[in-house]
Design an enzyme around this catalytic site. Structure first.
Site, PDB file in Angstrom:
ATOM      1  N   ALA A  16      -1.281  -9.963  -8.688  1.00  0.00           N
ATOM      2  CA  ALA A  16      -2.068 -10.778  -9.608  1.00  0.00           C
ATOM      3  C   ALA A  16      -2.403 -12.150  -9.041  1.00  0.00           C
ATOM      4  O   ALA A  16      -3.376 -12.783  -9.468  1.00  0.00           O
ATOM      5  CB  ALA A  16      -1.317 -10.936 -10.926  1.00  0.00           C
ATOM      6  N   GLY A  19      -3.033 -11.311  -2.221  1.00  0.00           N
ATOM      7  CA  GLY A  19      -3.043 -10.030  -1.538  1.00  0.00           C
ATOM      8  C   GLY A  19      -2.574 -10.210  -0.114  1.00  0.00           C
ATOM      9  O   GLY A  19      -2.658 -11.300   0.454  1.00  0.00           O
ATOM     10  N   GLY A  85      -2.217  -2.345 -12.275  1.00  0.00           N
ATOM     11  CA  GLY A  85      -2.768  -1.224 -13.026  1.00  0.00           C
ATOM     12  C   GLY A  85      -3.850  -1.617 -14.010  1.00  0.00           C
ATOM     13  O   GLY A  85      -4.257  -2.768 -14.119  1.00  0.00           O
ATOM     14  N   HIS A 245      -0.566   2.482  -7.836  1.00  0.00           N
ATOM     15  CA  HIS A 245      -0.036   1.448  -8.722  1.00  0.00           C
ATOM     16  C   HIS A 245       1.092   0.744  -7.982  1.00  0.00           C
ATOM     17  O   HIS A 245       2.023   1.392  -7.498  1.00  0.00           O
ATOM     18  CB  HIS A 245       0.480   2.081 -10.010  1.00  0.00           C
ATOM     19  CG  HIS A 245       0.892   1.077 -11.035  1.00  0.00           C
ATOM     20  ND1 HIS A 245       1.879   1.318 -11.962  1.00  0.00           N
ATOM     21  CD2 HIS A 245       0.468  -0.189 -11.277  1.00  0.00           C
ATOM     22  CE1 HIS A 245       2.037   0.255 -12.738  1.00  0.00           C
ATOM     23  NE2 HIS A 245       1.187  -0.666 -12.334  1.00  0.00           N
ATOM     24  N   ASP A 246       1.033  -0.580  -7.910  1.00  0.00           N
ATOM     25  CA  ASP A 246       2.001  -1.307  -7.102  1.00  0.00           C
ATOM     26  C   ASP A 246       3.440  -1.047  -7.544  1.00  0.00           C
ATOM     27  O   ASP A 246       4.350  -0.969  -6.707  1.00  0.00           O
ATOM     28  CB  ASP A 246       1.692  -2.803  -7.071  1.00  0.00           C
ATOM     29  CG  ASP A 246       1.484  -3.436  -8.436  1.00  0.00           C
ATOM     30  OD1 ASP A 246       1.755  -2.791  -9.468  1.00  0.00           O
ATOM     31  OD2 ASP A 246       1.031  -4.606  -8.472  1.00  0.00           O
ATOM     32  N   GLY A 415       9.504  -9.475  -5.202  1.00  0.00           N
ATOM     33  CA  GLY A 415       9.589 -10.907  -4.956  1.00  0.00           C
ATOM     34  C   GLY A 415      10.567 -11.632  -5.841  1.00  0.00           C
ATOM     35  O   GLY A 415      11.135 -12.668  -5.456  1.00  0.00           O
TER      36      GLY A 415
END
Length: 497
Positions: A16, A19, A85, A245-246, A415
């Protein structure tokens, strides 16, 4: 640097806020990661609507690919893309993008869940999709466009979720990967295909939807027009659908050795749950608003979406607007020095979805619930982190109640594992040890699925052993739990679920 003789995989991981293009070097036993290119993901607001700038993101991904080719040559085993997503692009009759995708936090979906229930009841909608009700789910975004008589929706011939939109631009092939499809509230999880009967009730054109493919599918070769644009001829790089999807990619990299664990994929969102072989769609999962999302290798991710470190990120932005710039380490230190266990919020209350000012929203919530009001920056961050830890405890309890499985450990990846205070608070609140790592779980899971797709890894269990070989883990043991027991009932009374 890549190891000599190792296989090279390129992962694009878009979150979000930013990248990355990450090179994964696999020597058969360990994975090494190198960030080749990092770029911001900055939404753009036009006339009160917030969009993702997908054209800029695609440009940055091509720049990451160029840097990979310049540094390591053309012998790249494959590449793959994962993103957040629910959000999507609509293509017209000639496959042109009709408009930039709307950001999931944009308020255009307010009230759409209630509108959807006028078409299909809550229970029926959950029974057919098994998905948690969140107002920005793809189904509700499409309903919002329909309610506004959007000419873009009328002109659309294809809908592609964000990672698969990029896949299309890289390969020319239009598909929808299973894990990203499962975020839409438009998928039948048991059939592993679109819920066509349901979509017909919402007047969604089935012709707009593409074939669903499993994680690890080879979508196609990289278009030669792109390699020529970057100055290379006759480059053959397969583009793989990982778990697009991450969170699906992150969970693939959970370094668990047994099944008695709960995972938390910790970042802007906290996705907390368990892996299961069949979707869990029943009254309890609906009552507690859990979701069934697609996993890798035939699994499902039965989980709860929790607001996550968005709370801290937005507090930090507010502090900066007020002239006080802190890095995350400084904020964590201030929180650790603040007095503990005084005031709490429900991280998932609507007030915190996208407030104009997060500290004001937190203070208002505490005031309205007759609690002490946080005054300092440290108080605010402590309130956020303790509230997350308590929501994790609530989620652990509900997972055990619904699945009948008692967790012995929490695996936290992503993270958020860099926030040592949150890791320790999670162990303290839940009474369970927390194994933190890897930090780059999403990129690692992305690369694992690429390696499986090209035959370098046989099973996900083998992949998880490789993760354990490759990255350090830190274990946080729970400390005195009595104070947390004392406040837990008060916290649960604040919850909207």
């Amino acid at each position: 640097m890549a190891e000599k003789g190792a296989k090279q995989f390129l992962a694009f991981d878009l979150g979000a806020e930013s990248g990355r293009a990450i090179l994964g070097s696999f020597d058969g036993e360990k994975i090494g990661l190198e960030v080749l290119h990092r770029f911001p993901n900055q939404p753009v607001t036009i006339m009160s609507t917030t969009y993702w700038d997908v054209l800029r993101l695609f440009h940055e991904m091509k720049e990451g690919l160029a840097q990979c080719l310049q540094a390591y040559g053309t012998d790249i085993a494959s590449m793959a893309i994962d993103t957040w997503g629910v959000d999507f692009g609509l293509l017209g009759p000639n496959d042109e993008l009709l408009a930039n995708p709307i950001h999931y936090r944009d308020p255009h979906t307010e009230g759409m869940i209630e509108e959807a229930f006028k078409v299909v009841g809550r229970q029926q909608l959950f029974e057919q999709t098994g998905v948690q009700f969140i107002r920005f789910n793809t189904l509700f975004q499409l309903l919002s466009l329909a309610k506004r008589n959007s000419p873009i929706l009328d002109s659309a011939k294809t809908m592609l979720l964000v990672p698969n939109l990029f896949d299309f631009w890289f390969t020319g092939r239009k598909v929808t990967e299973f894990s990203i499809a499962s975020t839409t509230q438009m998928l039948d999880p048991e059939q592993r295909n679109w819920a066509f009967d349901l979509l017909e009730q919402f007047s969604i054109d089935r012709e707009m939807l593409t074939e669903i493919v499993e994680p690890g599918t080879v979508i196609g070769p990289l278009l030669q027009s792109i390699t020529r644009e970057l100055g290379y001829e006759k480059v053959h790089i397969p583009v793989i659908a990982p778990a697009s999807h991450d969170t699906g990619s992150a969970v693939a990299a959970v370094p668990a050795e047994t099944d008695d664990y709960v995972y938390i994929s910790s970042g802007t969102w906290s996705l907390m749950g368990v892996e299961v072989r069949e979707p869990i769609v029943n009254e309890k999962s609906m009552a507690h608003n859990f979701t069934n999302e697609g996993g890798v290798c035939g699994t499902y991710r039965f989980l709860k979406n929790i607001m996550g470190l968005w709370l801290v990120q937005q507090c930090r932005r507010s502090f900066e607007r007020d002239g006080n710039s802190y890095n995350y380490d400084e904020l964590t230190r201030m929180a650790s020095e603040a007095k503990p266990l005084r005031m709490f919020i429900d991280p998932d209350a609507d007030e915190f979805m996208n407030p104009l000012d997060m500290p004001t929203a937190i203070r208002d919530f505490c005031r309205q619930t007759n609690q002490e009001v946080p005054e300092t920056e440290g108080d605010l961050i402590r309130c956020c982190l303790e509230s997350l830890a308590l929501k994790y405890r609530w989620t652990v309890e509900k997972l055990a109640e619904i699945t009948g499985r008692t967790a012995q450990v929490i695996h936290m990846v992503g993270g958020g594992t860099q926030n040592q205070l949150l890791c320790q608070l999670t162990a303290d609140a839940t009474g369970l040890p927390v194994v933190a790592g890897p930090i780059e779980a999403t990129a690692t899971g992305n690369i694992l699925m690429q390696a499986m797709a090209v035959g370098e890894i046989a099973t996900i269990q083998e992949g998880r052993q490789i993760v354990r070989n490759s990255f350090p883990m830190q274990v946080y043991q729970p400390k005195a739990q009595g104070p947390w027991d004392d406040v837990y009932t008060r916290f649960t009374q604040l919850l909207v679920d």
